[in-house]
Motif scaffolding. Structure first.
Motif, PDB file in Angstrom:
ATOM      1  N   ASP A   1       0.837  -1.205   0.000  1.00 17.78           N
ATOM      2  CA  ASP A   1       0.000   0.000   0.000  1.00 17.78           C
ATOM      3  C   ASP A   1       0.873   1.256   0.000  1.00 17.78           C
ATOM      4  O   ASP A   1       0.565   2.250  -0.672  1.00 17.78           O
ATOM      5  CB  ASP A   1      -0.919   0.008   1.220  1.00 17.78           C
ATOM      6  N   GLU A   2       1.961   1.210   0.736  1.00 16.27           N
ATOM      7  CA  GLU A   2       2.903   2.329   0.778  1.00 16.27           C
ATOM      8  C   GLU A   2       3.783   2.362  -0.468  1.00 16.27           C
ATOM      9  O   GLU A   2       3.984   3.423  -1.076  1.00 16.27           O
ATOM     10  CB  GLU A   2       3.782   2.194   2.035  1.00 16.27           C
ATOM     11  N   ILE A   3       4.287   1.213  -0.872  1.00 18.03           N
ATOM     12  CA  ILE A   3       5.225   1.138  -1.990  1.00 18.03           C
ATOM     13  C   ILE A   3       4.585   1.618  -3.292  1.00 18.03           C
ATOM     14  O   ILE A   3       5.231   2.302  -4.105  1.00 18.03           O
ATOM     15  CB  ILE A   3       5.746  -0.305  -2.142  1.00 18.03           C
ATOM     16  N   LEU A   4       3.315   1.297  -3.504  1.00 13.90           N
ATOM     17  CA  LEU A   4       2.660   1.649  -4.760  1.00 13.90           C
ATOM     18  C   LEU A   4       2.368   3.145  -4.892  1.00 13.90           C
ATOM     19  O   LEU A   4       2.004   3.600  -5.981  1.00 13.90           O
ATOM     20  CB  LEU A   4       1.363   0.847  -4.924  1.00 13.90           C
ATOM     21  N   GLN A   5       2.525   3.888  -3.830  1.00 17.25           N
ATOM     22  CA  GLN A   5       2.314   5.336  -3.942  1.00 17.25           C
ATOM     23  C   GLN A   5       3.338   5.989  -4.862  1.00 17.25           C
ATOM     24  O   GLN A   5       3.043   6.975  -5.529  1.00 17.25           O
ATOM     25  CB  GLN A   5       2.354   5.976  -2.558  1.00 17.25           C
ATOM     26  N   ASN A   6       4.552   5.420  -4.908  1.00 18.88           N
ATOM     27  CA  ASN A   6       5.563   6.011  -5.805  1.00 18.88           C
ATOM     28  C   ASN A   6       6.342   4.963  -6.592  1.00 18.88           C
ATOM     29  O   ASN A   6       7.332   5.288  -7.230  1.00 18.88           O
ATOM     30  CB  ASN A   6       6.539   6.892  -5.013  1.00 18.88           C
ATOM     31  N   ARG A   7       5.886   3.698  -6.544  1.00 12.34           N
ATOM     32  CA  ARG A   7       6.552   2.609  -7.263  1.00 12.34           C
ATOM     33  C   ARG A   7       8.061   2.624  -6.994  1.00 12.34           C
ATOM     34  O   ARG A   7       8.879   2.858  -7.865  1.00 12.34           O
ATOM     35  CB  ARG A   7       6.266   2.672  -8.761  1.00 12.34           C
TER      36      ARG A   7
ATOM     37  N   ALA B   1       6.561  -3.581 -14.197  1.00 15.50           N
ATOM     38  CA  ALA B   1       5.881  -3.787 -15.473  1.00 15.50           C
ATOM     39  C   ALA B   1       5.180  -2.494 -15.882  1.00 15.50           C
ATOM     40  O   ALA B   1       4.782  -1.687 -15.023  1.00 15.50           O
ATOM     41  CB  ALA B   1       4.865  -4.920 -15.354  1.00 15.50           C
ATOM     42  N   GLU B   2       5.035  -2.286 -17.169  1.00 19.49           N
ATOM     43  CA  GLU B   2       4.398  -1.060 -17.657  1.00 19.49           C
ATOM     44  C   GLU B   2       2.947  -0.974 -17.217  1.00 19.49           C
ATOM     45  O   GLU B   2       2.428   0.104 -16.930  1.00 19.49           O
ATOM     46  CB  GLU B   2       4.492  -0.989 -19.185  1.00 19.49           C
ATOM     47  N   ALA B   3       2.269  -2.122 -17.167  1.00 14.82           N
ATOM     48  CA  ALA B   3       0.867  -2.151 -16.743  1.00 14.82           C
ATOM     49  C   ALA B   3       0.719  -3.135 -15.579  1.00 14.82           C
ATOM     50  O   ALA B   3       1.419  -4.147 -15.496  1.00 14.82           O
ATOM     51  CB  ALA B   3      -0.044  -2.559 -17.892  1.00 14.82           C
ATOM     52  N   GLY B   4      -0.189  -2.823 -14.674  1.00 14.77           N
ATOM     53  CA  GLY B   4      -0.431  -3.711 -13.547  1.00 14.77           C
ATOM     54  C   GLY B   4       0.549  -3.502 -12.411  1.00 14.77           C
ATOM     55  O   GLY B   4       1.502  -2.723 -12.511  1.00 14.77           O
ATOM     56  N   ASN B   5       0.314  -4.226 -11.339  1.00 11.05           N
ATOM     57  CA  ASN B   5       1.111  -4.067 -10.124  1.00 11.05           C
ATOM     58  C   ASN B   5       2.099  -5.221  -9.965  1.00 11.05           C
ATOM     59  O   ASN B   5       2.177  -5.864  -8.928  1.00 11.05           O
ATOM     60  CB  ASN B   5       0.195  -3.971  -8.905  1.00 11.05           C
TER      61      ASN B   5
ATOM     62  N   TYR C   1       7.256 -10.602  -8.535  1.00  9.51           N
ATOM     63  CA  TYR C   1       6.319 -10.384  -7.435  1.00  9.51           C
ATOM     64  C   TYR C   1       5.086  -9.641  -7.947  1.00  9.51           C
ATOM     65  O   TYR C   1       5.142  -8.913  -8.944  1.00  9.51           O
ATOM     66  CB  TYR C   1       6.942  -9.518  -6.335  1.00  9.51           C
ATOM     67  N   ARG C   2       4.021  -9.803  -7.196  1.00  9.26           N
ATOM     68  CA  ARG C   2       2.840  -8.958  -7.342  1.00  9.26           C
ATOM     69  C   ARG C   2       2.804  -8.002  -6.157  1.00  9.26           C
ATOM     70  O   ARG C   2       2.951  -8.427  -5.006  1.00  9.26           O
ATOM     71  CB  ARG C   2       1.576  -9.823  -7.336  1.00  9.26           C
ATOM     72  N   ALA C   3       2.634  -6.729  -6.433  1.00 15.88           N
ATOM     73  CA  ALA C   3       2.490  -5.746  -5.358  1.00 15.88           C
ATOM     74  C   ALA C   3       1.065  -5.869  -4.809  1.00 15.88           C
ATOM     75  O   ALA C   3       0.130  -5.213  -5.268  1.00 15.88           O
ATOM     76  CB  ALA C   3       2.766  -4.340  -5.870  1.00 15.88           C
ATOM     77  N   LEU C   4       0.910  -6.724  -3.828  1.00 15.26           N
ATOM     78  CA  LEU C   4      -0.394  -7.156  -3.331  1.00 15.26           C
ATOM     79  C   LEU C   4      -0.889  -6.207  -2.247  1.00 15.26           C
ATOM     80  O   LEU C   4      -0.253  -6.058  -1.195  1.00 15.26           O
ATOM     81  CB  LEU C   4      -0.260  -8.578  -2.782  1.00 15.26           C
ATOM     82  N   LEU C   5      -2.025  -5.588  -2.493  1.00 17.83           N
ATOM     83  CA  LEU C   5      -2.602  -4.669  -1.516  1.00 17.83           C
ATOM     84  C   LEU C   5      -3.247  -5.442  -0.369  1.00 17.83           C
ATOM     85  O   LEU C   5      -3.716  -6.570  -0.533  1.00 17.83           O
ATOM     86  CB  LEU C   5      -3.648  -3.780  -2.187  1.00 17.83           C
ATOM     87  N   ARG C   6      -3.304  -4.826   0.789  1.00 20.80           N
ATOM     88  CA  ARG C   6      -3.874  -5.496   1.953  1.00 20.80           C
ATOM     89  C   ARG C   6      -5.349  -5.836   1.735  1.00 20.80           C
ATOM     90  O   ARG C   6      -5.805  -6.920   2.126  1.00 20.80           O
ATOM     91  CB  ARG C   6      -3.697  -4.614   3.198  1.00 20.80           C
ATOM     92  N   THR C   7      -6.100  -4.938   1.109  1.00 23.83           N
ATOM     93  CA  THR C   7      -7.521  -5.215   0.873  1.00 23.83           C
ATOM     94  C   THR C   7      -7.702  -6.392  -0.091  1.00 23.83           C
ATOM     95  O   THR C   7      -8.655  -7.173   0.044  1.00 23.83           O
ATOM     96  CB  THR C   7      -8.230  -3.982   0.301  1.00 23.83           C
TER      97      THR C   7
END
Length: 257
Positions: free
Chosen positions: A159-165, A188-192, A217-223
């Protein structure tokens, strides 16, 4: 993205300990941490050893430490090389662990019996790159637990990491400057999804050696993880953040009732 985790951990099995400043001390610390953490949530009124499955044991960072406490530990991993290394380390630590090779996605077939606790620590679950794989794994975690059993998963704070990749980790310099460890992340250009490139640099006999291993890896959100666990039948799904738990990653707990 291609599933690269088996090759990654097979190749890294003999040098994985170098990621840590002092791996034996880390084993001791994680064993003490998870012993206290599990007993605070599960073991009130529980008599006798706790049966625990470490479903992503690697070279034994959590399993060996917990085996030093009052746990009966079964430890499995997708990487046969890592499991063989963990067996050797168990002998050095003087602990007994039931080891095996198993995949999250076939855990129901690979591992017999049920357990009080199923553990997957240190960002292993985000190797599952799509919802279908993740759903199968979560159902298998559910099947491997006894009634009232506890699931524990730790992973990076995406959740934190995806704010700025985030593109890399800060280099950690150890052994008086003779070992440097860091990661570079290619998104990746598209997706997490992203690829981690794990660098281990060492000065050996006056010259530098660099080892690089890569995995997806997949940047997996907590939700996202919480929703799939709920679909699998888990209840009482909670997130314990580092500021609360004292661990270096967010920890999810869930129960089979």
């Amino acid at each position: 993205m291609k599933d690269t985790s088996l090759y990654f951990y097979n190749e890294l099995s003999e040098t994985y300990h170098l990621i840590f400043k002092n791996w034996p001390e880390t084993v001791q610390w994680q064993g003490a941490f998870f012993d206290k953490f599990i007993r605070s949530l599960y073991a009130e009124g529980h008599e006798g050893p706790i049966d625990l499955l470490d479903a992503s044991c690697g070279i034994g960072t959590q399993a060996l430490g917990l085996a030093q406490h009052d746990f009966t530990v079964t430890a499995t991993d997708i990487s046969p090389n890592s499991v063989e290394r963990a067996k050797r380390e168990a002998d050095k630590f003087g602990v007994h662990v039931h080891f095996g090779v198993a995949d999250f996605r076939t855990l129901d077939k690979d591992v017999p019996g049920q357990f009080d606790v199923v553990l997957s620590a240190d960002n292993a679950v985000p190797h599952l790159l799509d919802d279908q794989e993740l759903s199968v794994a979560c159902r298998n975690f559910y099947e491997k637990l006894r009634d009232k059993g506890l699931l524990i998963i730790s992973m990076r704070d995406y959740d934190e990491i995806l704010q700025n990749r985030q593109r890399s980790t800060l280099p950690r310099v150890m052994d008086e400057g003779k070992r440097i460890v860091f990661q570079v992340w290619d998104w990746a250009e598209a997706g997490n999804h992203y690829i981690t490139n794990q660098f281990i640099m060492q000065e050996l006999d006056g010259s530098w050696k660099t080892e690089v291993n890569s995995t997806s890896y997949r940047a997996l959100l907590r939700t996202e993880l919480s929703a799939i666990l709920e679909e699998a039948g888990f209840t009482d799904i909670r997130w314990h953040m580092p500021s609360e738990s004292g661990f270096y990653q967010p920890i999810l707990t869930a129960r089979k009732l």
